[in-house]
Design an enzyme around this catalytic site. Structure first.
Site, PDB file in Angstrom:
ATOM      1  N   ASP A  37       0.834  -1.207   0.000  1.00  0.00           N
ATOM      2  CA  ASP A  37       0.000   0.000   0.000  1.00  0.00           C
ATOM      3  C   ASP A  37       0.868   1.256   0.000  1.00  0.00           C
ATOM      4  O   ASP A  37       1.998   1.247   0.485  1.00  0.00           O
ATOM      5  CB  ASP A  37      -0.917  -0.036   1.240  1.00  0.00           C
ATOM      6  CG  ASP A  37      -2.101   0.904   1.092  1.00  0.00           C
ATOM      7  OD1 ASP A  37      -2.344   1.410  -0.021  1.00  0.00           O
ATOM      8  OD2 ASP A  37      -2.784   1.127   2.109  1.00  0.00           O
ATOM      9  N   GLY A  40       0.049   5.492  -4.322  1.00  0.00           N
ATOM     10  CA  GLY A  40      -0.543   6.778  -4.700  1.00  0.00           C
ATOM     11  C   GLY A  40       0.094   7.916  -3.912  1.00  0.00           C
ATOM     12  O   GLY A  40       0.449   8.963  -4.474  1.00  0.00           O
ATOM     13  N   ARG A  41       0.244   7.716  -2.598  1.00  0.00           N
ATOM     14  CA  ARG A  41       0.836   8.762  -1.757  1.00  0.00           C
ATOM     15  C   ARG A  41       2.300   8.995  -2.116  1.00  0.00           C
ATOM     16  O   ARG A  41       2.788  10.118  -2.108  1.00  0.00           O
ATOM     17  CB  ARG A  41       0.695   8.384  -0.274  1.00  0.00           C
ATOM     18  CG  ARG A  41      -0.678   8.727   0.281  1.00  0.00           C
ATOM     19  CD  ARG A  41      -0.951   8.024   1.577  1.00  0.00           C
ATOM     20  NE  ARG A  41      -1.343   6.632   1.350  1.00  0.00           N
ATOM     21  CZ  ARG A  41      -1.499   5.744   2.310  1.00  0.00           C
ATOM     22  NH1 ARG A  41      -1.257   6.080   3.564  1.00  0.00           N
ATOM     23  NH2 ARG A  41      -1.900   4.517   2.015  1.00  0.00           N
ATOM     24  N   TRP A  42       2.998   7.931  -2.460  1.00  0.00           N
ATOM     25  CA  TRP A  42       4.399   8.067  -2.883  1.00  0.00           C
ATOM     26  C   TRP A  42       4.485   8.991  -4.088  1.00  0.00           C
ATOM     27  O   TRP A  42       5.343   9.888  -4.156  1.00  0.00           O
ATOM     28  CB  TRP A  42       4.963   6.683  -3.220  1.00  0.00           C
ATOM     29  CG  TRP A  42       6.402   6.653  -3.619  1.00  0.00           C
ATOM     30  CD1 TRP A  42       7.472   6.455  -2.800  1.00  0.00           C
ATOM     31  CD2 TRP A  42       6.929   6.793  -4.955  1.00  0.00           C
ATOM     32  NE1 TRP A  42       8.641   6.482  -3.531  1.00  0.00           N
ATOM     33  CE2 TRP A  42       8.335   6.687  -4.862  1.00  0.00           C
ATOM     34  CE3 TRP A  42       6.360   7.004  -6.215  1.00  0.00           C
ATOM     35  CZ2 TRP A  42       9.173   6.771  -5.967  1.00  0.00           C
ATOM     36  CZ3 TRP A  42       7.197   7.096  -7.315  1.00  0.00           C
ATOM     37  CH2 TRP A  42       8.589   6.985  -7.184  1.00  0.00           C
ATOM     38  N   ARG A  50      -0.646   9.248  -9.853  1.00  0.00           N
ATOM     39  CA  ARG A  50      -0.687   8.029  -9.029  1.00  0.00           C
ATOM     40  C   ARG A  50      -0.079   6.820  -9.741  1.00  0.00           C
ATOM     41  O   ARG A  50       0.575   5.971  -9.125  1.00  0.00           O
ATOM     42  CB  ARG A  50      -2.143   7.711  -8.633  1.00  0.00           C
ATOM     43  CG  ARG A  50      -2.738   8.697  -7.639  1.00  0.00           C
ATOM     44  CD  ARG A  50      -4.203   8.331  -7.360  1.00  0.00           C
ATOM     45  NE  ARG A  50      -4.332   6.970  -6.885  1.00  0.00           N
ATOM     46  CZ  ARG A  50      -4.179   6.603  -5.610  1.00  0.00           C
ATOM     47  NH1 ARG A  50      -3.931   7.513  -4.687  1.00  0.00           N
ATOM     48  NH2 ARG A  50      -4.304   5.343  -5.255  1.00  0.00           N
ATOM     49  N   HIS A  54       2.437   3.314  -8.960  1.00  0.00           N
ATOM     50  CA  HIS A  54       2.189   1.899  -9.257  1.00  0.00           C
ATOM     51  C   HIS A  54       3.340   1.301 -10.062  1.00  0.00           C
ATOM     52  O   HIS A  54       3.727   0.159  -9.870  1.00  0.00           O
ATOM     53  CB  HIS A  54       0.874   1.725 -10.027  1.00  0.00           C
ATOM     54  CG  HIS A  54      -0.329   2.164  -9.242  1.00  0.00           C
ATOM     55  ND1 HIS A  54      -0.514   1.821  -7.922  1.00  0.00           N
ATOM     56  CD2 HIS A  54      -1.409   2.933  -9.577  1.00  0.00           C
ATOM     57  CE1 HIS A  54      -1.658   2.354  -7.483  1.00  0.00           C
ATOM     58  NE2 HIS A  54      -2.207   3.034  -8.471  1.00  0.00           N
ATOM     59  N   THR A  83     -10.958  -6.618  -4.609  1.00  0.00           N
ATOM     60  CA  THR A  83     -12.287  -6.573  -5.241  1.00  0.00           C
ATOM     61  C   THR A  83     -12.917  -5.189  -5.071  1.00  0.00           C
ATOM     62  O   THR A  83     -13.887  -4.865  -5.749  1.00  0.00           O
ATOM     63  CB  THR A  83     -13.222  -7.647  -4.645  1.00  0.00           C
ATOM     64  OG1 THR A  83     -13.129  -7.598  -3.211  1.00  0.00           O
ATOM     65  CG2 THR A  83     -12.848  -9.043  -5.115  1.00  0.00           C
ATOM     66  N   GLU A  84     -12.372  -4.375  -4.161  1.00  0.00           N
ATOM     67  CA  GLU A  84     -12.891  -3.014  -3.946  1.00  0.00           C
ATOM     68  C   GLU A  84     -12.150  -1.972  -4.791  1.00  0.00           C
ATOM     69  O   GLU A  84     -12.597  -0.836  -4.902  1.00  0.00           O
ATOM     70  CB  GLU A  84     -12.767  -2.633  -2.463  1.00  0.00           C
ATOM     71  CG  GLU A  84     -13.757  -3.346  -1.556  1.00  0.00           C
ATOM     72  CD  GLU A  84     -13.448  -4.824  -1.340  1.00  0.00           C
ATOM     73  OE1 GLU A  84     -12.261  -5.168  -1.220  1.00  0.00           O
ATOM     74  OE2 GLU A  84     -14.391  -5.629  -1.307  1.00  0.00           O
ATOM     75  N   LEU A 148      10.598 -20.558  -5.244  1.00  0.00           N
ATOM     76  CA  LEU A 148       9.622 -19.660  -4.618  1.00  0.00           C
ATOM     77  C   LEU A 148       8.273 -19.698  -5.343  1.00  0.00           C
ATOM     78  O   LEU A 148       8.218 -19.642  -6.573  1.00  0.00           O
ATOM     79  CB  LEU A 148      10.179 -18.226  -4.672  1.00  0.00           C
ATOM     80  CG  LEU A 148       9.242 -17.114  -4.197  1.00  0.00           C
ATOM     81  CD1 LEU A 148       9.094 -17.132  -2.684  1.00  0.00           C
ATOM     82  CD2 LEU A 148       9.757 -15.746  -4.653  1.00  0.00           C
TER      83      LEU A 148
HETATM   84  C1  IPE Z   1      -5.370  -2.702  -0.194  1.00  0.00           C
HETATM   85  O1  IPE Z   1      -5.037  -1.369  -0.375  1.00  0.00           O
HETATM   86  C2  IPE Z   1      -5.390  -3.413  -1.498  1.00  0.00           C
HETATM   87  C3  IPE Z   1      -4.104  -3.620  -2.144  1.00  0.00           C
HETATM   88  C4  IPE Z   1      -2.940  -3.326  -1.639  1.00  0.00           C
HETATM   89  C5  IPE Z   1      -4.164  -4.219  -3.453  1.00  0.00           C
HETATM   90  P1  IPE Z   1      -6.148  -0.228  -0.503  1.00  0.00           P
HETATM   91  O2  IPE Z   1      -5.436   1.034  -0.691  1.00  0.00           O
HETATM   92  O3  IPE Z   1      -7.133  -0.613  -1.539  1.00  0.00           O
HETATM   93  O4  IPE Z   1      -6.853  -0.320   0.928  1.00  0.00           O
HETATM   94  P2  IPE Z   1      -7.756   0.734   1.691  1.00  0.00           P
HETATM   95  O5  IPE Z   1      -8.787   1.227   0.726  1.00  0.00           O
HETATM   96  O6  IPE Z   1      -6.856   1.831   2.139  1.00  0.00           O
HETATM   97  O7  IPE Z   1      -8.321  -0.036   2.832  1.00  0.00           O
HETATM   98  C1  IPE Z   2      -1.459   0.295  -3.340  1.00  0.00           C
HETATM   99  O1  IPE Z   2      -1.261   1.663  -3.356  1.00  0.00           O
HETATM  100  C2  IPE Z   2      -1.769  -0.281  -4.692  1.00  0.00           C
HETATM  101  C3  IPE Z   2      -3.157  -0.724  -4.839  1.00  0.00           C
HETATM  102  C4  IPE Z   2      -4.083  -0.703  -3.923  1.00  0.00           C
HETATM  103  C5  IPE Z   2      -3.530  -1.215  -6.139  1.00  0.00           C
HETATM  104  P1  IPE Z   2      -2.467   2.673  -3.369  1.00  0.00           P
HETATM  105  O2  IPE Z   2      -2.832   2.956  -4.777  1.00  0.00           O
HETATM  106  O3  IPE Z   2      -3.583   2.198  -2.516  1.00  0.00           O
HETATM  107  O4  IPE Z   2      -1.780   3.938  -2.730  1.00  0.00           O
HETATM  108  P2  IPE Z   2      -2.406   4.937  -1.681  1.00  0.00           P
HETATM  109  O5  IPE Z   2      -2.918   4.110  -0.540  1.00  0.00           O
HETATM  110  O6  IPE Z   2      -3.500   5.660  -2.364  1.00  0.00           O
HETATM  111  O7  IPE Z   2      -1.274   5.814  -1.289  1.00  0.00           O
HETATM  112 MG    MG Z   3      -4.048   2.409  -0.569  1.00  0.00          MG
END
Ligand code: IPE
Ligand code: IPE
Ligand code: MG
Length: 257
Positions: A37, A40-42, A50, A54, A83-84, A148
């Site tokens: 996770d 996006g913030r990075w 964003r 990724h 899935t969300e 692995l």
């Molecule tokens: C969890 O991260 C899903 C993945 C890392 C693929 P999210 O960014 O979707 O989680 P929430 O929304 O902060 O709980």
């Molecule tokens: C994790 O990073 C990747 C996925 C959930 C696909 P995010 O995209 O959730 O990054 P943040 O949480 O918005 O920083």
């Molecule tokens: Mg996230």
């Protein structure tokens, strides 16, 4: 305000030779699962879109695969898309759906060379054909590998997995394959995506969030959790080392004494 941050972490440098000495190799968890996770913030912090986060996150995946291989971790499960995550803007979802192919185009030869076996868990039926094709091809090409197990959770949701398992089980009861009296936890597990492997010993979540976000709900019953504020694109073998060292100090009781 001027922001001075290195664009890349140390992923281009060779993995430190001493890493294997700083961890008790006999006590390395068999199955490590990572909620990657903070991409996006990075990117945001660097004034980038964003998707740049990724892309960088994808590079970190391969870096951590190399480290896991070196440490002889048996199973590495990477949460890549929940899935969300379909709730995100279409352009971001489209990019995330292209990432598996980008990753495999670039790294499948190295994965094959390292004897890595690629696997995917999740509701795959609704993925775009190009995504499915790339992952199926990688699974096919690595199916006999014995190193692995690199397991991507793609369109994965723990609740979806459990409901799907229940439906299949109900079908099997209806058609006489399974008797209701024979339903046990062990049998139920046979219906999960993870039926071929052990539960995660250690679940790591980056970016400072302390939640499970629908990841491996059934399988995490007795997992150890490790949280870090490090954003996934900044995750290095040093971060993994910290997690493993912490894991190695823990006493797992599984309800016993
Ligand atoms: C969890 O991260 C899903 C993945 C890392 C693929 P999210 O960014 O979707 O989680 P929430 O929304 O902060 O709980
Ligand atoms: C994790 O990073 C990747 C996925 C959930 C696909 P995010 O995209 O959730 O990054 P943040 O949480 O918005 O920083
Ligand atoms: Mg996230």
């Amino acid at each position: 305000m001027s922001i001075r941050m290195p664009f890349f972490n140390n992923r281009h440098e060779p993995i430190k030779e001493t890493l294997t000495e700083e961890i008790v190799l006999e006590k390395v968890p068999e199955h490590v699962a990572i909620i990657m996770d903070g991409n996006g913030r990075w990117a945001n912090r660097r004034g980038l879109p964003r998707i740049a986060g990724h892309k960088e996150g994808m590079e970190v995946v391969q870096r951590i695969v190399r480290v896991a291989d070196k440490l002889k971790i048996k199973i590495l499960t990477m949460y890549a898309f929940s899935t969300e995550n379909w709730k995100r803007p279409k352009a971001e979802v489209d990019y995330l759906m292209r990432l598996p192919k980008m990753f495999l185009d670039k790294y499948l030869p190295e994965l094959i060379e390292k004897n890595v076996k690629v696997n995917v868990i999740g509701e795959l039926s609704v993925l775009p054909p190009h995504t499915l094709q790339a992952v199926h091809q990688a699974m096919e090409k690595t199916k006999d590998n014995t190193g692995l197990l690199l397991n991507f959770a793609l369109n994965y949701g723990g609740r979806n997995e459990i409901v799907k398992a229940v439906k299949q089980m109900v079908d099997d009861v209806a058609n006489g394959k399974v008797a209701k009296e024979d339903i046990t936890e062990e049998l139920f597990e046979q219906y999960l995506y993870t039926h071929n492997f052990c539960d995660p010993d250690l679940i790591i979540r980056t970016s400072g969030e302390k939640r499970i976000s629908n990841f491996l709900l059934w399988q995490s019953a007795y997992s150890e959790f490790w949280f870090t504020d490090v954003l996934w694109p900044d995750f290095t073998e040093e971060t993994l080392k910290e997690a493993l060292q912490d894991y190695q100090t823990r006493i797992r009781r599984f309800g016993g004494v």
